[in-house]
Write a protein that holds these residues in place. Sequence first.
Motif, PDB file in Angstrom:
ATOM      1  N   GLU A 184      -4.084   7.174  -1.915  1.00  0.00           N
ATOM      2  CA  GLU A 184      -3.585   5.890  -1.451  1.00  0.00           C
ATOM      3  C   GLU A 184      -4.022   4.792  -2.408  1.00  0.00           C
ATOM      4  O   GLU A 184      -5.187   4.735  -2.824  1.00  0.00           O
ATOM      5  CB  GLU A 184      -4.101   5.601  -0.041  1.00  0.00           C
ATOM      6  CG  GLU A 184      -3.386   4.433   0.615  1.00  0.00           C
ATOM      7  CD  GLU A 184      -3.743   4.293   2.081  1.00  0.00           C
ATOM      8  OE1 GLU A 184      -2.821   4.347   2.923  1.00  0.00           O
ATOM      9  OE2 GLU A 184      -4.936   4.130   2.392  1.00  0.00           O
ATOM     10  N   LYS A 196       0.867  -1.179   0.000  1.00  0.00           N
ATOM     11  CA  LYS A 196       0.000   0.000   0.000  1.00  0.00           C
ATOM     12  C   LYS A 196       0.903   1.229   0.000  1.00  0.00           C
ATOM     13  O   LYS A 196       1.884   1.286   0.743  1.00  0.00           O
ATOM     14  CB  LYS A 196      -0.921   0.000   1.223  1.00  0.00           C
ATOM     15  CG  LYS A 196      -2.031   1.045   1.151  1.00  0.00           C
ATOM     16  CD  LYS A 196      -2.903   1.011   2.407  1.00  0.00           C
ATOM     17  CE  LYS A 196      -3.885  -0.133   2.371  1.00  0.00           C
ATOM     18  NZ  LYS A 196      -4.863  -0.051   3.496  1.00  0.00           N
ATOM     19  N   LEU A 237      -3.415   0.449  -3.673  1.00  0.00           N
ATOM     20  CA  LEU A 237      -2.777  -0.855  -3.588  1.00  0.00           C
ATOM     21  C   LEU A 237      -1.731  -0.896  -4.691  1.00  0.00           C
ATOM     22  O   LEU A 237      -1.846  -0.198  -5.704  1.00  0.00           O
ATOM     23  CB  LEU A 237      -3.781  -1.978  -3.803  1.00  0.00           C
ATOM     24  CG  LEU A 237      -4.605  -2.448  -2.611  1.00  0.00           C
ATOM     25  CD1 LEU A 237      -5.580  -3.524  -3.055  1.00  0.00           C
ATOM     26  CD2 LEU A 237      -3.707  -2.973  -1.496  1.00  0.00           C
TER      27      LEU A 237
END
Length: 311
Positions: A146, A139, A148
């Motif tokens: 933000e 992450k 993945l």
Amino acid sequence: MRSIWKGAISFGLVTIPVKLYSATEQKDVTFHQVHQADGGRIKYKRVCSLDGEEVPYSEIAKGYELATGEIVVLTEDDFAELPLTTSRRIDVLQFTPAEQIDPIYFAKSYYLEPEAQGTKPYVLLRDALERSGQVAVVKVTLRQRESLATLRVRDGVFVLETMLWPDEVRVAEFAFLEEDVEVRPQELKMAESLIETMVADFDPAEHRDAYREALQEVIEAKVAGKEIVAPEAPAEGRPAVDLMAALRASVEAAKKEREGTAAAGKRKASAGKTRGKTSEKAAEKVTEKAAEKAAGEEKKTPAKGRTRRTA
């Protein structure tokens, strides 16, 4: 390349300081909007819709529109207070086989370079990850968003590939998926034969952007004041009326193309061997002639020895 972000890979209790670089760049011919009559650049002004005044960048904020039409204004201070723990960290969450991640999730690729003090742990994690055959699911926060991402190894360097969130991938809902389409076994077999005849190792260097090249030629012709000749567009394929006949013709065409390529390669190799043999024979003839010439000159020249005096 210029680094666009500095942070660290957080792996258990290990911290690896790294710099982030864009791994790809879009090659395209860029244009400006201009006035067709005189080529003047088109400019846009930031104007407030309420008072009609031009607004400087320093007074522009972000606004979120509610269902009622009202606007919630957010300033930079509001964003700064958000709890982004990954603002300067790449947090390793888990390790997963690469084949379990659908490529549709991948958004953009970045290279990670270790800082001087982080080279050894970087190499250690890189080698361990490469030997495991896994990718690291992480992450990270880039540009206040933000995401993945995955960490994998390419040419000895970590590649960070940001991913979309699951709710950002649209579901493929199309009517034909509900239809009962019958595919005959012989059609399926012929389609498989076509695939087999077109199997080849992928080499990206064999492919080119023909549109960009043609566009660049048009621009160069304009600059040189030459007449522009538009390239012929390839004929567009139409849906096949007889699917089996179209597949059979495609298989034959693919086979002929492959045989032609193979024959051209053999001719090239054969020509190379012939040239080699010809060169060898020519060299032998030159050597023989040189040897004969040297022998002839030796016969003509009298032998040098001591002269005996007669009393």
